[in-house]
Design a protein around this motif. Sequence first.
Motif, PDB file in Angstrom:
ATOM      1  N   ASP A  82     -24.829  -5.697 -39.992  1.00 42.93           N
ATOM      2  CA  ASP A  82     -26.031  -6.498 -40.247  1.00 42.93           C
ATOM      3  C   ASP A  82     -25.660  -7.888 -40.754  1.00 42.93           C
ATOM      4  O   ASP A  82     -26.285  -8.890 -40.378  1.00 42.93           O
ATOM      5  CB  ASP A  82     -26.933  -5.800 -41.269  1.00 42.93           C
ATOM      6  CG  ASP A  82     -27.586  -4.543 -40.702  1.00 42.93           C
ATOM      7  OD1 ASP A  82     -27.615  -4.394 -39.459  1.00 42.93           O
ATOM      8  OD2 ASP A  82     -28.063  -3.716 -41.496  1.00 42.93           O
ATOM      9  N   ASP A  83     -24.638  -7.956 -41.589  1.00 46.45           N
ATOM     10  CA  ASP A  83     -24.165  -9.232 -42.108  1.00 46.45           C
ATOM     11  C   ASP A  83     -23.624 -10.091 -40.966  1.00 46.45           C
ATOM     12  O   ASP A  83     -23.907 -11.291 -40.886  1.00 46.45           O
ATOM     13  CB  ASP A  83     -23.081  -8.978 -43.161  1.00 46.45           C
ATOM     14  CG  ASP A  83     -22.674 -10.246 -43.898  1.00 46.45           C
ATOM     15  OD1 ASP A  83     -23.559 -11.058 -44.192  1.00 46.45           O
ATOM     16  OD2 ASP A  83     -21.473 -10.417 -44.168  1.00 46.45           O
ATOM     17  N   TYR A  84     -22.862  -9.471 -40.084  1.00 48.27           N
ATOM     18  CA  TYR A  84     -22.296 -10.199 -38.950  1.00 48.27           C
ATOM     19  C   TYR A  84     -23.398 -10.761 -38.054  1.00 48.27           C
ATOM     20  O   TYR A  84     -23.391 -11.943 -37.689  1.00 48.27           O
ATOM     21  CB  TYR A  84     -21.385  -9.276 -38.142  1.00 48.27           C
ATOM     22  CG  TYR A  84     -20.955  -9.860 -36.816  1.00 48.27           C
ATOM     23  CD1 TYR A  84     -19.972 -10.836 -36.744  1.00 48.27           C
ATOM     24  CD2 TYR A  84     -21.554  -9.445 -35.623  1.00 48.27           C
ATOM     25  CE1 TYR A  84     -19.589 -11.388 -35.531  1.00 48.27           C
ATOM     26  CE2 TYR A  84     -21.172  -9.987 -34.407  1.00 48.27           C
ATOM     27  CZ  TYR A  84     -20.191 -10.958 -34.365  1.00 48.27           C
ATOM     28  OH  TYR A  84     -19.827 -11.501 -33.162  1.00 48.27           O
ATOM     29  N   GLN A 122     -24.475  -6.647 -26.176  1.00 45.77           N
ATOM     30  CA  GLN A 122     -23.077  -7.014 -26.343  1.00 45.77           C
ATOM     31  C   GLN A 122     -22.768  -7.365 -27.785  1.00 45.77           C
ATOM     32  O   GLN A 122     -21.723  -7.011 -28.320  1.00 45.77           O
ATOM     33  CB  GLN A 122     -22.743  -8.170 -25.398  1.00 45.77           C
ATOM     34  CG  GLN A 122     -22.845  -7.774 -23.924  1.00 45.77           C
ATOM     35  CD  GLN A 122     -22.623  -8.946 -22.985  1.00 45.77           C
ATOM     36  OE1 GLN A 122     -22.784 -10.100 -23.365  1.00 45.77           O
ATOM     37  NE2 GLN A 122     -22.267  -8.646 -21.744  1.00 45.77           N
ATOM     38  N   ARG A 123     -23.685  -8.058 -28.443  1.00 49.76           N
ATOM     39  CA  ARG A 123     -23.481  -8.390 -29.850  1.00 49.76           C
ATOM     40  C   ARG A 123     -23.410  -7.126 -30.693  1.00 49.76           C
ATOM     41  O   ARG A 123     -22.606  -7.030 -31.623  1.00 49.76           O
ATOM     42  CB  ARG A 123     -24.599  -9.301 -30.341  1.00 49.76           C
ATOM     43  CG  ARG A 123     -24.564  -9.547 -31.856  1.00 49.76           C
ATOM     44  CD  ARG A 123     -25.364 -10.770 -32.222  1.00 49.76           C
ATOM     45  NE  ARG A 123     -24.711 -11.979 -31.751  1.00 49.76           N
ATOM     46  CZ  ARG A 123     -25.306 -13.161 -31.658  1.00 49.76           C
ATOM     47  NH1 ARG A 123     -26.570 -13.287 -31.999  1.00 49.76           N
ATOM     48  NH2 ARG A 123     -24.637 -14.213 -31.245  1.00 49.76           N
ATOM     49  N   SER A 124     -24.227  -6.155 -30.358  1.00 50.43           N
ATOM     50  CA  SER A 124     -24.218  -4.901 -31.100  1.00 50.43           C
ATOM     51  C   SER A 124     -22.875  -4.190 -30.954  1.00 50.43           C
ATOM     52  O   SER A 124     -22.339  -3.647 -31.924  1.00 50.43           O
ATOM     53  CB  SER A 124     -25.356  -4.003 -30.610  1.00 50.43           C
ATOM     54  OG  SER A 124     -25.325  -2.749 -31.277  1.00 50.43           O
ATOM     55  N   GLY A 178     -11.343  -7.747 -31.239  1.00 52.90           N
ATOM     56  CA  GLY A 178     -12.504  -7.064 -30.707  1.00 52.90           C
ATOM     57  C   GLY A 178     -13.030  -7.625 -29.415  1.00 52.90           C
ATOM     58  O   GLY A 178     -12.556  -8.648 -28.913  1.00 52.90           O
ATOM     59  N   PRO A 179     -14.030  -6.953 -28.847  1.00 46.53           N
ATOM     60  CA  PRO A 179     -14.579  -7.374 -27.557  1.00 46.53           C
ATOM     61  C   PRO A 179     -15.344  -8.683 -27.664  1.00 46.53           C
ATOM     62  O   PRO A 179     -16.084  -8.906 -28.621  1.00 46.53           O
ATOM     63  CB  PRO A 179     -15.518  -6.224 -27.186  1.00 46.53           C
ATOM     64  CG  PRO A 179     -15.926  -5.625 -28.495  1.00 46.53           C
ATOM     65  CD  PRO A 179     -14.734  -5.764 -29.390  1.00 46.53           C
ATOM     66  N   VAL A 180     -15.144  -9.563 -26.679  1.00 44.37           N
ATOM     67  CA  VAL A 180     -15.962 -10.763 -26.573  1.00 44.37           C
ATOM     68  C   VAL A 180     -16.504 -10.842 -25.149  1.00 44.37           C
ATOM     69  O   VAL A 180     -15.998 -10.191 -24.241  1.00 44.37           O
ATOM     70  CB  VAL A 180     -15.180 -12.065 -26.914  1.00 44.37           C
ATOM     71  CG1 VAL A 180     -14.536 -11.965 -28.274  1.00 44.37           C
ATOM     72  CG2 VAL A 180     -14.175 -12.407 -25.842  1.00 44.37           C
ATOM     73  N   LYS A 185     -26.677 -15.363 -35.922  1.00 51.82           N
ATOM     74  CA  LYS A 185     -27.964 -15.968 -35.585  1.00 51.82           C
ATOM     75  C   LYS A 185     -28.188 -17.255 -36.367  1.00 51.82           C
ATOM     76  O   LYS A 185     -28.737 -18.231 -35.837  1.00 51.82           O
ATOM     77  CB  LYS A 185     -29.093 -14.969 -35.860  1.00 51.82           C
ATOM     78  CG  LYS A 185     -29.112 -13.787 -34.890  1.00 51.82           C
ATOM     79  CD  LYS A 185     -30.239 -12.826 -35.213  1.00 51.82           C
ATOM     80  CE  LYS A 185     -30.292 -11.680 -34.205  1.00 51.82           C
ATOM     81  NZ  LYS A 185     -31.368 -10.704 -34.537  1.00 51.82           N
ATOM     82  N   SER A 186     -27.770 -17.274 -37.624  1.00 54.95           N
ATOM     83  CA  SER A 186     -27.967 -18.455 -38.469  1.00 54.95           C
ATOM     84  C   SER A 186     -27.163 -19.642 -37.943  1.00 54.95           C
ATOM     85  O   SER A 186     -27.692 -20.751 -37.806  1.00 54.95           O
ATOM     86  CB  SER A 186     -27.554 -18.133 -39.908  1.00 54.95           C
ATOM     87  OG  SER A 186     -27.611 -19.284 -40.710  1.00 54.95           O
TER      88      SER A 186
END
Length: 332
Positions: A61-63, A44-46, A33-35, A68-69
């Motif tokens: 949502d889990d990702y 970008q995170r979305s 996937g895109p980085v 963030k954690s």
Amino acid sequence: MLHIVNGDHVGDKLRQGNIRGDILVWREVYPVGPVFVEMGEPGQRSARAEYLERTMGIPRDDYVTKCKSQEQILENFHKYDEVVLWFEHDLFDQLMLSYLLHWFSKRAQGRTKLNLLCVGDYPGIDLFRGLGQLTTKQLEALSGTWQRIGQKELETGSAIWEAYASPDIERHVEILHQDTSALTFAHAALDMHVSRLPSIMNGLGIVEQTIVDLIQHGVNTPRELFQEVGSRLSLLGMGDLEFWYRLRGMSERPSALLEIRGPHTFPDYRKQTTPSFENCEISLTELGLEVAAGVKDWVKLKGMNEWYGGLRLHGELTWRWDPARKQLVHMA
């Protein structure tokens, strides 16, 4: 002391062993996937979260929550006297290592010492796939053998990450000609990265070509294919979720290369493998045989819309992988 590792399996073993400090398992799949150079920007995170959900079933949502954690823990690295990065030689880990070195290169370390333990083999193991193969005692034996991360390692990791995250394919080519020897395993891993691009022979990347070759040699069940591809392409460090995604893409119509006989649903993050899927038989379609013979080009027939790092591969591909020369070549 903070230990940063790839994989819960390794993290659990370190917790069970006589390893002093906290454990941070870094959860990412950078080969897929895109980085982006800076991974925390919300838009970008979305985009990345949407891609990973669509291709591998990882809930967005889990990702986002897990990102963030783990980033919050990383931001507080100054509370530790030392940070140790535990990684291995394959592309999966080398990209993770490069991202983290890039991240640390943009921040003052203060009194915190950065260390690296990176291995590509282990005594007594013929095919070393990764730290997860080692026992708790074997991991304990590696404790303290890490080396200090200096400016050269930080600069090299940062250069690799910025090249990998670039949308300019020439950056991906150029990094292969730069001195990345400060990170012992980086060059070989980056070679594997570019070999995933469609070949000049038939439009198959190294993963798809290896699958086709194995089927032609009688390997015809999903689990056998996963195991054999993992052995032949161990330097990719490819996990099961990515493999099932690649296999599914090869079986999708139109322009399917594979025929899968038997009731099945492809596994993903939400759905694990089932007996019905495990017992399916896989063969090449007529098109698959023609592509395998080099008579037809799969990308020209099927098209492509794929991300490898910052590269979005779609439309006319001006760069292709040359398996004979083992390098990317520009198509005039």
